[in-house]
Design a protein around this motif. Structure first.
Motif, PDB file in Angstrom:
ATOM      1  N   ALA A 140       0.842  -1.208   0.000  1.00  0.00           N
ATOM      2  CA  ALA A 140       0.000   0.000   0.000  1.00  0.00           C
ATOM      3  C   ALA A 140       0.875   1.255   0.000  1.00  0.00           C
ATOM      4  O   ALA A 140       0.593   2.219  -0.728  1.00  0.00           O
ATOM      5  CB  ALA A 140      -0.920  -0.013   1.232  1.00  0.00           C
ATOM      6  N   GLU A 141       1.948   1.235   0.785  1.00  0.00           N
ATOM      7  CA  GLU A 141       2.809   2.415   0.860  1.00  0.00           C
ATOM      8  C   GLU A 141       3.649   2.553  -0.418  1.00  0.00           C
ATOM      9  O   GLU A 141       3.855   3.674  -0.910  1.00  0.00           O
ATOM     10  CB  GLU A 141       3.713   2.307   2.093  1.00  0.00           C
ATOM     11  CG  GLU A 141       4.097   3.681   2.601  1.00  0.00           C
ATOM     12  CD  GLU A 141       4.813   3.643   3.937  1.00  0.00           C
ATOM     13  OE1 GLU A 141       4.621   2.689   4.710  1.00  0.00           O
ATOM     14  OE2 GLU A 141       5.567   4.598   4.168  1.00  0.00           O
TER      15      GLU A 141
ATOM     16  N   ALA B 281       2.829   1.815  -3.360  1.00  0.00           N
ATOM     17  CA  ALA B 281       1.979   2.310  -4.456  1.00  0.00           C
ATOM     18  C   ALA B 281       1.872   3.836  -4.450  1.00  0.00           C
ATOM     19  O   ALA B 281       1.538   4.445  -5.468  1.00  0.00           O
ATOM     20  CB  ALA B 281       0.591   1.678  -4.351  1.00  0.00           C
ATOM     21  N   ARG B 282       2.143   4.454  -3.309  1.00  0.00           N
ATOM     22  CA  ARG B 282       2.029   5.924  -3.214  1.00  0.00           C
ATOM     23  C   ARG B 282       3.341   6.648  -3.539  1.00  0.00           C
ATOM     24  O   ARG B 282       3.375   7.873  -3.555  1.00  0.00           O
ATOM     25  CB  ARG B 282       1.572   6.308  -1.799  1.00  0.00           C
ATOM     26  CG  ARG B 282       0.136   5.886  -1.482  1.00  0.00           C
ATOM     27  CD  ARG B 282      -0.393   6.570  -0.253  1.00  0.00           C
ATOM     28  NE  ARG B 282       0.259   6.107   0.951  1.00  0.00           N
ATOM     29  CZ  ARG B 282      -0.171   5.076   1.684  1.00  0.00           C
ATOM     30  NH1 ARG B 282      -1.269   4.418   1.330  1.00  0.00           N
ATOM     31  NH2 ARG B 282       0.463   4.694   2.761  1.00  0.00           N
ATOM     32  N   LEU B 283       4.426   5.879  -3.781  1.00  0.00           N
ATOM     33  CA  LEU B 283       5.729   6.510  -4.047  1.00  0.00           C
ATOM     34  C   LEU B 283       5.815   6.976  -5.505  1.00  0.00           C
ATOM     35  O   LEU B 283       5.133   6.425  -6.375  1.00  0.00           O
ATOM     36  CB  LEU B 283       6.858   5.513  -3.754  1.00  0.00           C
ATOM     37  CG  LEU B 283       7.019   5.091  -2.284  1.00  0.00           C
ATOM     38  CD1 LEU B 283       8.127   4.047  -2.149  1.00  0.00           C
ATOM     39  CD2 LEU B 283       7.299   6.294  -1.398  1.00  0.00           C
TER      40      LEU B 283
ATOM     41  N   LYS C  85      12.349   4.915   0.387  1.00  0.00           N
ATOM     42  CA  LYS C  85      11.797   6.185   0.883  1.00  0.00           C
ATOM     43  C   LYS C  85      12.928   7.133   1.281  1.00  0.00           C
ATOM     44  O   LYS C  85      12.876   8.331   0.987  1.00  0.00           O
ATOM     45  CB  LYS C  85      10.853   5.939   2.067  1.00  0.00           C
ATOM     46  CG  LYS C  85       9.478   5.463   1.619  1.00  0.00           C
ATOM     47  CD  LYS C  85       8.632   4.934   2.737  1.00  0.00           C
ATOM     48  CE  LYS C  85       8.391   5.906   3.847  1.00  0.00           C
ATOM     49  NZ  LYS C  85       7.656   5.270   4.972  1.00  0.00           N
TER      50      LYS C  85
END
Ligand code: NAD
Length: 284
Positions: free
Chosen positions: A21-22, A24-26, A280
């Motif tokens: 989920a995380e 996919a937001r990058l 990240k």
């Protein structure tokens, strides 16, 4: 007494779902590169599982397969190339390496910011100082499992059997960071059985099937079995066994990880988490 058999696959799915989920937001897909040297079937199986999970969570993945007689200089050159690439956030060198290579020198060549196995001396040093960098995946997975049963480890007596750089030592350091009182045992320890009997949390990372007997376990202890050994049965079939005599531990331990299906899936899930952390950090 009821013994809970901890479902490592379920816990691992929780971790990988959160990572996916995380990720996919990058702004771009995190990239994981795996280097494997030689043709050990178990190592190839581990690498296939890691690559498959990386793809499932939406990472870009790349495998560098090298022959067993590859020189160390060649491996170091590959690592330096991966260090220099913007699209690669994590580099994992599958261990063990062939005897002509110095494992510590190979690990020291991986950029510490891409060291998703947490084995570079800088990350190992950070762990012992309590300023956490990238943490080795297996001990991190064990800690997550332990905390799913005992959320606060303050004052618990934890015993770690085994003192390797990849599992035992970082496991002990992590438990210490959680305010547990930690005893580490190894091949030269006298009366390991007596020490284990005092453990609220018992982690075994040795690779000797059946080493930990039922009478080594304190009633209601949480038992984490890292050991993974291939054992041939009398009928010729081959099975995977942990360090703990599982049947004897049932009814004594409060909770226990099975082998397979315990620590293994969590190790891979934590590799994905480390790759996300590294990505990240590199993306700012
Ligand atoms: P290793 O061989 O590097 O270290 C083994 C450690 O056990 C050493 O510190 C040694 O002193 C100690 N030891 C040996 N015999 C002992 C005994 N009789 N009593 C007490 N201590 C003893 O191994 P490793 O790389 O740390 O791996 C340990 C086990 O964990 C292996 O079975 C390995 O396959 C498994 N493993 C599993 C995973 C996973 O994801 N499930 C990951 C890493 C390792």
């Amino acid at each position: 007494m009821h013994t809970e058999v901890i479902d490592g696959r379920r816990l691992a799915r929780q971790v990988t779902d959160a990572v996916a989920a995380e990720a996919a937001r990058l702004p771009r897909r995190p990239g994981l590169a795996v280097i494997i040297v030689g043709d050990d079937p178990a190592s190839h199986l581990y690498v296939r599982n890691k690559v498959r999970t990386a793809e499932q969570v939406g990472f870009k993945s790349e495998t560098v397969r090298l022959d067993a007689d590859t020189s160390e200089a060649d491996v170091l050159a590959r690592i330096n190339w991966l260090n220099s690439r913007d699209d690669i956030d994590g580099i994992l060198v599958q261990l063990p390496l062939p005897p002509q290579m110095n494992t510590l020198r190979v690990m020291a060549t991986v950029d510490p910011r891409k060291d998703v196995d947490g084995l570079h001396a800088l990350n190992a040093g950070k762990l012992t100082q309590g300023s956490l960098g990238l943490i080795p995946c297996t001990p991190m997975g064990c800690l997550k499992i332990i905390k799913s049963v005992i959320p606060d480890l303050t004052g618990c007596h934890a015993v770690v059997i085994g003192a390797s750089n990849i599992v035992g030592k970082p496991m002990a350091a992590l438990l210490l960071e959680e305010n547990a009182t930690v005893t580490q045992t190894h091949i030269h320890t006298r009366d390991t059985q007596f020490i284990c009997r005092g453990a609220d949390i018992l982690v075994s990372a040795v690779g000797k099937p059946g080493l930990v007997r039922g009478n080594w376990i304190k009633p209601r202890a949480v038992v984490i079995d890292v050991g993974t050994s291939r054992v041939e049965l009398p009928d010729g079939s081959v099975v995977t066994r942990g360090d703990v005599a599982f049947d004897e531990a049932m009814g004594v331990a409060g909770a226990i990880t099975p082998v397979p299906g315990g620590v293994g899936p969590m190790t891979i899930a934590c590799l994905m988490e480390n790759t996300l952390i590294a990505a990240k950090a590199r993306m700012g």
